[in-house]
Design a protein around this motif. Structure first.
Motif, short mmCIF file in Angstrom:
data_model
loop_
_atom_site.label_atom_id
_atom_site.label_comp_id
_atom_site.label_asym_id
_atom_site.label_seq_id
_atom_site.Cartn_x
_atom_site.Cartn_y
_atom_site.Cartn_z
N ARG A 195 37.62 -39.94 -46.29
CA ARG A 195 36.19 -40.15 -46.54
C ARG A 195 35.64 -39.24 -47.65
O ARG A 195 34.54 -39.46 -48.15
N ASP A 196 36.43 -38.21 -48.02
CA ASP A 196 35.99 -37.30 -49.09
C ASP A 196 36.36 -37.83 -50.47
O ASP A 196 35.96 -37.24 -51.48
N MET A 232 36.77 -36.96 -55.99
CA MET A 232 36.46 -36.21 -54.77
C MET A 232 34.96 -35.92 -54.75
O MET A 232 34.38 -35.51 -55.76
N ARG A 233 34.36 -36.17 -53.60
CA ARG A 233 32.95 -35.83 -53.42
C ARG A 233 32.80 -34.31 -53.25
O ARG A 233 33.47 -33.72 -52.41
N THR A 234 31.97 -33.70 -54.06
CA THR A 234 31.70 -32.26 -53.93
C THR A 234 30.19 -32.06 -53.92
O THR A 234 29.40 -32.98 -54.20
N VAL A 250 41.22 -32.36 -47.97
CA VAL A 250 40.29 -33.48 -47.90
C VAL A 250 40.77 -34.52 -46.91
O VAL A 250 41.96 -34.60 -46.59
N GLU A 251 39.83 -35.30 -46.43
CA GLU A 251 40.13 -36.50 -45.66
C GLU A 251 39.80 -37.72 -46.51
O GLU A 251 39.16 -37.60 -47.57
#
Length: 495
Positions: A271-272, A282-284, A268-269
């Motif tokens: 922004r994630d 975490m955005r998924t 991930v970065e």
């Protein structure tokens, strides 16, 4: 024929070595393949036999195969500021560097001792400060380090493990002893090259690999995952673990992606990720998922724009508060950089004695602290024979190698030292040990160091080997890839 300081041609099990070794020299440095008399070391005899049985064409073909394998896998590194283009294939030398089981056992004990004491030191300076109160380590040296994070004072770190992943640089002296050159404790890199080197070496020298009892390293990814799992709260039996990368522009991005694949966890970065109610998510594609452990490959300064550098787009706003609340673990902990400050390095033997009541198994290189007037006076008078390093630099930057420097370069460093003596140390110029390399269709010796990777979770784990870095330029002592260095596989043998 191989000659060293006027000695007779050295012999192999098959007789006098031939044209392949005609350029091999044995100066004063410890040679990994041959002893001081020019005789092959016992554990290198099978390799020498293999080389003598191969033609130059065979070896050249093996080198091409290895280079193609690195290219196909995208095994690259970045040289910042290089006008010829930053992305390069990582230079690889065919011939493995070998360590006996006895040698490795000593290194394993010494590295375990060192990392245990360093973790105790970090916990102490961010809590009780006993070692500072007793004057074993100067208080002003700690507080003046730019990697000391006052935000970490009193913060409970899970299991009191500040450094979960370390890369310790070792060199071998002329008498064969290994000593520690420096500790890499913030975001140590290079382990992917260690793993890739092994796969390529096995591919190009399958028969040779089968002749030796080489201890495996392929389990590193699972050992790293187990280490990260050990950092999760007991209330999270199935923790979500991620690798946080600065992104594709980072010099070690290949490694970040490689390790995430090895462990089977998300890359991930910043922004994630997001922080809500002091928890990290975490955005998924299926919504938000809580994150429990972050293996971060982002420096402290860029981790949280609300706490550190406000211009950072690499980190996660609010991450420090979530960390302080104990809702997420970081590997390595914020503020560990104080322990790999090159001025603090000089105190590691005293730190080991203070916390463990033991003598150091692995010694340091003698070090002059240039904030100390007497050390500074000596160093300024001997710049032509010393190595001077900036305490916070890495990658071979910010360094003067006295015997290879010009008068103008020494004068520049003199000015820098006088302007900011705390920022520099000096050490004797040590002739690193040398290992056999395939250079321009012949076997030549080049200077090497060794970076084993040490993991600390439920216990200390060290995969048997490490990254052997090679100064491919003849006579050079700088092994960093950014300065023209390469690497080779490291074999730890079963005795």
């Amino acid at each position: 024929m191989v000659r060293g300081d006027g000695r007779a041609p050295m012999s192999s099990p098959d007789g006098v070595l031939g044209a392949l070794f005609s350029r091999y020299e044995l100066p004063g440095a410890y040679d990994e393949m041959f002893d001081a008399s020019g005789a092959p070391r016992e554990h290198y005899r099978a390799l020498i036999e293999e080389l003598l049985a191969a033609s130059t064409t065979d070896l050249r073909r093996h080198q091409i195969e290895a280079d193609k394998a690195f290219l196909a896998q995208g095994i690259t590194f970045t040289v910042y500021g290089d006008a010829q283009g930053t992305e390069r294939i990582f230079p690889f030398d065919l011939l493995p560097r070998m360590l006996t089981g006895h040698e490795w056992a000593t290194l394993e004990r010494g590295l375990t001792q060192r990392l245990t004491a360093i973790n105790m030191f970090l916990r102490d300076i961010y809590h009780e400060g006993r070692i500072l109160a007793e004057g074993v380590v100067p208080r002003e040296l700690v507080y003046s380090c730019r990697h000391f994070r006052r935000e970490m004072r009193g913060v409970r770190v899970h299991r009191d493990i500040y450094v979960s992943i370390a890369g310790t640089d070792l060199i071998r002296l002329e008498d064969g002893r290994f000593v520690v050159l420096e500790d890499n404790l913030r975001v140590p890199s290079g382990v992917s090259y260690m793993l890739a080197n092994r796969e390529v070496t096995k591919r190009v020298f399958p028969n040779l690999f089968n002749r030796y009892n080489v201890r495996p390293i392929a389990h590193y990814g699972q050992a790293l995952l187990a280490t990260l799992r050990a950092l999760a709260s007991a209330s999270r039996p199935d923790p979500t673990i991620v690798v946080l990368t600065p992104g594709v522009g980072n010099s070690a991005y290949f490694e970040h992606a490689f390790l995430a694949r090895e462990m089977g966890i998300p890359l991930v970065e910043g922004r994630d990720l997001l922080v809500h109610d002091n928890h990290v998510y975490m955005r998924t594609t299926s919504g938000l998922r809580r994150v429990d452990v972050i293996y971060r490959r982002v420096d402290d300064d860029f981790l949280d724009p609300l706490a550190f550098r406000r211009d950072s787009y690499l980190g996660v706003a609010g991450l420090l508060n979530a960390y302080r609340a104990g809702n997420v673990s970081l590997a390595n902990a914020i503020g560990t950089g104080i322990a790999d400050d090159k001025a603090l390095y000089a105190y590691i033997p005293a730190i080991i004695r203070f916390y463990l009541s033991e003598e150091p198994i692995l010694q340091n290189v003698d070090t002059f602290l240039l904030h100390n007037p007497s050390d500074r006076k000596y160093a300024l008078e001997h710049l032509d024979s010393l190595v001077v390093k900036a305490v916070g630099e890495s990658g071979g930057y910010g360094m003067l190698i006295g015997p290879h420097s010009t008068a103008a370069e020494r004068e520049t460093f003199r000015t820098k030292i006088l302007a900011d003596p705390r920022n520099y140390i000096a050490q004797p110029t040590i002739s690193l040990s040398r290992a056999a390399c395939f250079i321009d269709d012949a076997i030549e010796a080049r200077h090497v160091d060794l970076r084993p990777y040490v993991l600390y979770g439920d216990r200390v784990t060290i995969v048997p080997g490490g990254l052997t870095r090679v100064a491919l330029r003849k006579g050079s002592l700088v092994v960093n890839s950014s300065q023209g260095g390469g690497s080779k596989d490291t074999w730890v043998l079963l005795d």
